[in-house]
Design a protein around this motif. Structure first.
Motif, PDB file in Angstrom:
ATOM      1  N   LYS A 255       1.042  -1.290  -0.088  1.00 30.63           N
ATOM      2  CA  LYS A 255       0.152   0.170  -0.106  1.00 30.63           C
ATOM      3  C   LYS A 255       0.853   1.196  -0.085  1.00 30.63           C
ATOM      4  CE  LYS A 255      -2.104  -0.568   4.027  1.00 30.63           C
ATOM      5  NZ  LYS A 255      -3.038  -0.493   5.077  1.00 30.63           N
ATOM      6  N   LEU A 256       0.400   2.379  -0.439  1.00 33.22           N
ATOM      7  CA  LEU A 256       0.820   3.755  -0.313  1.00 33.22           C
ATOM      8  C   LEU A 256       0.492   4.053   1.000  1.00 33.22           C
ATOM      9  CD1 LEU A 256       2.177   6.383  -1.009  1.00 33.22           C
ATOM     10  CD2 LEU A 256       0.221   6.923  -2.230  1.00 33.22           C
ATOM     11  N   ALA A 257       1.068   3.891   2.038  1.00 32.84           N
ATOM     12  CA  ALA A 257       0.656   4.231   3.673  1.00 32.84           C
ATOM     13  C   ALA A 257       0.216   5.716   3.789  1.00 32.84           C
ATOM     14  CB  ALA A 257       1.549   3.812   4.207  1.00 32.84           C
ATOM     15  N   TYR A 258       1.206   6.667   3.000  1.00 33.45           N
ATOM     16  CA  TYR A 258       1.255   7.898   3.333  1.00 33.45           C
ATOM     17  C   TYR A 258       1.912   8.726   2.183  1.00 33.45           C
ATOM     18  CZ  TYR A 258       1.254  12.289   6.063  1.00 33.45           C
ATOM     19  OH  TYR A 258       0.969  13.805   6.349  1.00 33.45           O
ATOM     20  N   ALA A 259       1.236   9.994   1.903  1.00 32.38           N
ATOM     21  CA  ALA A 259       1.832  10.942   1.012  1.00 32.38           C
ATOM     22  C   ALA A 259       1.388  12.277   1.043  1.00 32.38           C
ATOM     23  CB  ALA A 259       1.678  10.436  -0.384  1.00 32.38           C
ATOM     24  N   THR A 260       2.045  13.295   1.044  1.00 28.14           N
ATOM     25  CA  THR A 260       1.376  14.429   0.945  1.00 28.14           C
ATOM     26  C   THR A 260       2.597  15.637   0.458  1.00 28.14           C
ATOM     27  OG1 THR A 260       0.472  16.384   2.531  1.00 28.14           O
ATOM     28  CG2 THR A 260       2.165  15.279   3.669  1.00 28.14           C
ATOM     29  N   MET A 261       2.006  16.679  -0.056  1.00 29.84           N
ATOM     30  CA  MET A 261       2.698  17.797  -0.410  1.00 29.84           C
ATOM     31  C   MET A 261       2.702  19.116   0.422  1.00 29.84           C
ATOM     32  SD  MET A 261       3.012  17.191  -4.486  1.00 29.84           S
ATOM     33  CE  MET A 261       4.196  18.524  -4.810  1.00 29.84           C
ATOM     34  N   THR A 262       1.775  19.001   1.503  1.00 29.93           N
ATOM     35  CA  THR A 262       1.713  20.025   2.416  1.00 29.93           C
ATOM     36  C   THR A 262       2.503  20.067   3.793  1.00 29.93           C
ATOM     37  OG1 THR A 262      -0.722  19.939   1.880  1.00 29.93           O
ATOM     38  CG2 THR A 262      -0.121  20.885   3.826  1.00 29.93           C
ATOM     39  N   ASP A 263       3.089  21.192   3.935  1.00 27.77           N
ATOM     40  CA  ASP A 263       4.275  21.234   4.785  1.00 27.77           C
ATOM     41  C   ASP A 263       5.502  20.482   4.671  1.00 27.77           C
ATOM     42  OD1 ASP A 263       2.291  22.876   6.088  1.00 27.77           O
ATOM     43  OD2 ASP A 263       1.857  21.014   7.774  1.00 27.77           O
ATOM     44  N   THR A 264       5.279  19.372   3.980  1.00 28.20           N
ATOM     45  CA  THR A 264       6.824  18.515   3.595  1.00 28.20           C
ATOM     46  C   THR A 264       6.443  17.916   2.274  1.00 28.20           C
ATOM     47  OG1 THR A 264       8.132  16.776   4.295  1.00 28.20           O
ATOM     48  CG2 THR A 264       5.806  16.586   4.882  1.00 28.20           C
ATOM     49  N   ASP A 265       7.178  17.057   1.786  1.00 24.18           N
ATOM     50  CA  ASP A 265       7.019  16.400   0.379  1.00 24.18           C
ATOM     51  C   ASP A 265       7.501  14.999   0.532  1.00 24.18           C
ATOM     52  OD1 ASP A 265       6.663  15.746  -2.033  1.00 24.18           O
ATOM     53  OD2 ASP A 265       8.286  17.029  -2.748  1.00 24.18           O
ATOM     54  N   ILE A 266       6.437  14.163   1.184  1.00 23.06           N
ATOM     55  CA  ILE A 266       7.117  12.873   1.503  1.00 23.06           C
ATOM     56  C   ILE A 266       5.936  11.640   1.082  1.00 23.06           C
ATOM     57  CG2 ILE A 266       8.570  13.519   3.325  1.00 23.06           C
ATOM     58  CD1 ILE A 266       6.142  12.197   5.106  1.00 23.06           C
ATOM     59  N   SER A 267       6.549  10.601   0.666  1.00 25.39           N
ATOM     60  CA  SER A 267       5.500   9.397   0.577  1.00 25.39           C
ATOM     61  C   SER A 267       6.150   8.158   1.505  1.00 25.39           C
ATOM     62  CB  SER A 267       5.377   8.972  -1.004  1.00 25.39           C
ATOM     63  OG  SER A 267       6.549   8.745  -1.559  1.00 25.39           O
ATOM     64  N   LEU A 268       5.401   7.393   1.708  1.00 19.78           N
ATOM     65  CA  LEU A 268       5.649   6.069   2.491  1.00 19.78           C
ATOM     66  C   LEU A 268       5.163   5.007   1.857  1.00 19.78           C
ATOM     67  CD1 LEU A 268       6.050   7.782   6.190  1.00 19.78           C
ATOM     68  CD2 LEU A 268       7.864   6.634   4.918  1.00 19.78           C
ATOM     69  N   TYR A 269       5.753   4.048   1.364  1.00 17.62           N
ATOM     70  CA  TYR A 269       5.221   2.886   0.957  1.00 17.62           C
ATOM     71  C   TYR A 269       5.360   1.643   2.091  1.00 17.62           C
ATOM     72  CZ  TYR A 269       4.474   4.904  -3.815  1.00 17.62           C
ATOM     73  OH  TYR A 269       3.802   5.719  -4.685  1.00 17.62           O
ATOM     74  N   ARG A 270       4.341   1.026   2.210  1.00 17.52           N
ATOM     75  CA  ARG A 270       4.440  -0.281   3.099  1.00 17.52           C
ATOM     76  C   ARG A 270       4.688  -1.492   2.166  1.00 17.52           C
ATOM     77  NH1 ARG A 270       1.169  -3.611   6.405  1.00 17.52           N
ATOM     78  NH2 ARG A 270       2.034  -4.084   8.514  1.00 17.52           N
ATOM     79  N   LEU A 271       5.683  -2.431   2.308  1.00 23.62           N
ATOM     80  CA  LEU A 271       6.258  -3.379   1.440  1.00 23.62           C
ATOM     81  C   LEU A 271       5.422  -4.541   2.146  1.00 23.62           C
ATOM     82  CD1 LEU A 271       9.764  -2.744   1.276  1.00 23.62           C
ATOM     83  CD2 LEU A 271       8.203  -1.828  -0.192  1.00 23.62           C
ATOM     84  N   THR A 272       5.531  -5.712   1.139  1.00 25.61           N
ATOM     85  CA  THR A 272       4.810  -6.948   1.410  1.00 25.61           C
ATOM     86  C   THR A 272       6.109  -7.743   2.250  1.00 25.61           C
ATOM     87  OG1 THR A 272       5.932  -8.040  -0.781  1.00 25.61           O
ATOM     88  CG2 THR A 272       3.485  -6.825  -0.708  1.00 25.61           C
ATOM     89  N   ASP A 273       7.185  -7.546   2.281  1.00 26.70           N
ATOM     90  CA  ASP A 273       8.254  -8.012   2.877  1.00 26.70           C
ATOM     91  C   ASP A 273       8.687  -7.407   4.243  1.00 26.70           C
ATOM     92  OD1 ASP A 273       8.443 -10.280   1.266  1.00 26.70           O
ATOM     93  OD2 ASP A 273       9.851  -9.451  -0.075  1.00 26.70           O
ATOM     94  N   SER A 274       9.120  -8.187   5.218  1.00 28.14           N
ATOM     95  CA  SER A 274       9.658  -7.701   6.167  1.00 28.14           C
ATOM     96  C   SER A 274      11.111  -7.127   6.154  1.00 28.14           C
ATOM     97  CB  SER A 274       9.686  -8.596   7.394  1.00 28.14           C
ATOM     98  OG  SER A 274      10.350  -9.568   7.376  1.00 28.14           O
ATOM     99  N   TYR A 275      11.635  -6.556   7.351  1.00 28.95           N
ATOM    100  CA  TYR A 275      12.933  -5.949   7.346  1.00 28.95           C
ATOM    101  C   TYR A 275      13.827  -7.108   7.169  1.00 28.95           C
ATOM    102  CZ  TYR A 275      11.262  -1.459   8.206  1.00 28.95           C
ATOM    103  OH  TYR A 275      10.828   0.075   8.118  1.00 28.95           O
ATOM    104  N   ALA A 276      13.479  -8.269   8.134  1.00 26.67           N
ATOM    105  CA  ALA A 276      14.229  -9.535   8.297  1.00 26.67           C
ATOM    106  C   ALA A 276      14.421 -10.096   6.972  1.00 26.67           C
ATOM    107  CB  ALA A 276      13.620 -10.219   9.246  1.00 26.67           C
ATOM    108  N   ALA A 277      13.231 -10.332   6.136  1.00 31.19           N
ATOM    109  CA  ALA A 277      13.025 -11.001   5.077  1.00 31.19           C
ATOM    110  C   ALA A 277      13.925 -10.473   3.920  1.00 31.19           C
ATOM    111  CB  ALA A 277      11.682 -11.134   4.535  1.00 31.19           C
ATOM    112  N   ILE A 278      13.784  -9.234   3.854  1.00 30.87           N
ATOM    113  CA  ILE A 278      14.712  -8.346   2.745  1.00 30.87           C
ATOM    114  C   ILE A 278      16.167  -8.529   2.938  1.00 30.87           C
ATOM    115  CG2 ILE A 278      15.411  -6.046   2.067  1.00 30.87           C
ATOM    116  CD1 ILE A 278      12.371  -5.215   2.573  1.00 30.87           C
TER     117      ILE A 278
END
Length: 299
Positions: free
Chosen positions: A128-151
């Motif tokens: 999923k696209l967990a969060y995105a905005t161009m208000t106050d800041t300019d960021i997007s955060l995508y949540r992945l299907t894999d965990s940090y450990a798996a990667i």
């Protein structure tokens, strides 16, 4: 802020870039392509301070921008991985307008994961696209299907850690573009009370010294503090033509309303506040104590 420019794909193919993604548009891109292609991990500048030289491990290439696999101090190995980039780099919809916040949008976007030598080692996929905005800041955060450990187990790559402290003026930094496989070394020149570009306004933006001449496609690149090795900001825009507060020509605005234009100077958005908005298993929680990221408008 540089929007995607699909027409550059053919030019990249002619230069031997193969399946390289479309570049974000700037007036400098055509002349910068050959230089960017020839600048890789072999010629990346080493950090002057910090635990190890800054390289490409943990960065990613998007279809139109750069990004990075990031973790928070509170992240656990089994948590889903997070990809950090710019709000203007999302593809699930148009760029967020002023005042717009995007949350929890299903996505199957893919990201090319790089090792320290800027070699692609695998493909990461968003849930999923967990969060995105161009208000106050300019960021997007995508949540992945894999965990940090798996990667890490599959590719041998650890996520970059987000710093939870405000960036410091004068620090040596490296902007690491996974898209171009190119780095930019300079210093934090200062902070901008308000950075205005067309309809968007960003708060407390990071201004680089002139040595960081970032180009289209570097949008979303992690900005690494060389001393700590942590992500202190995310690269997002620059004034290309000397225009005042227009697309690709942001202007600086003081508390008193004074406007300054700095042609050729580039900027990033701070990321230290993100950690306060992430709960268990990398879920974005805008109601979490201390979270100050913009929230969607109440319906």
């Amino acid at each position: 802020m540089r929007k995607p420019f699909l027409g550059a794909l053919a030019a990249l193919a002619l230069l031997g870039a193969g399946a390289a993604p479309a570049v974000a548009a700037t007036g400098q891109d055509a002349t910068a392509t050959a230089t960017a292609q020839s600048t890789s991990a072999r010629s990346a500048p080493a950090a002057q301070h910090g635990p190890k030289p800054v390289d490409f491990a943990g960065t990613v290439a998007l279809s139109n921008c750069s990004g990075s696999l990031v973790r928070l101090p509170q992240s656990r190995p089994g948590d889903a991985g997070l990809i950090l980039s710019n709000g203007h780099c999302i593809v699930e919809q148009d760029m967020p307008g002023a005042g717009e916040v995007v949350v929890d949008v299903p996505s199957k976007r893919t990201f090319s994961l790089l090792n320290g030598k800027a070699e692609k080692v695998g493909t990461l996929t968003a849930s999923k696209l967990a969060y995105a905005t161009m208000t106050d800041t300019d960021i997007s955060l995508y949540r992945l299907t894999d965990s940090y450990a798996a990667i890490e187990k599959k590719y041998g790559i650890k996520a970059l850690e987000l710093d939870t402290k405000h960036p410091r003026k004068g620090r040596d930094i490296t902007v690491v573009s996974g898209y171009w496989k190119k780095t930019y070394a300079c210093n934090i020149d200062g902070f901008v009370y308000r950075l205005k570009e067309d309809e968007w306004t960003w708060k407390d933006s990071v201004r680089y010294t002139s040595a960081c001449q970032t180009i289209g496609g570097t949008s979303g690149s992690p900005v690494i503090d060389n001393r700590t090795g942590k992500v202190t900001a995310v690269n997002n825009t620059g004034n290309e033509d000397g225009e005042r507060c227009t697309i690709n020509n942001p202007c600086e605005v003081t508390k008193q309303g004074k406007v300054t234009v700095r042609q050729g100077i580039n900027y990033a958005q701070q990321t230290y506040g993100i950690a306060r908005c992430v709960s268990a298993n990398s879920r974005i929680d805008l109601d979490r104590w201390g979270c100050r990221l913009p929230q969607p408008a109440k319906k």
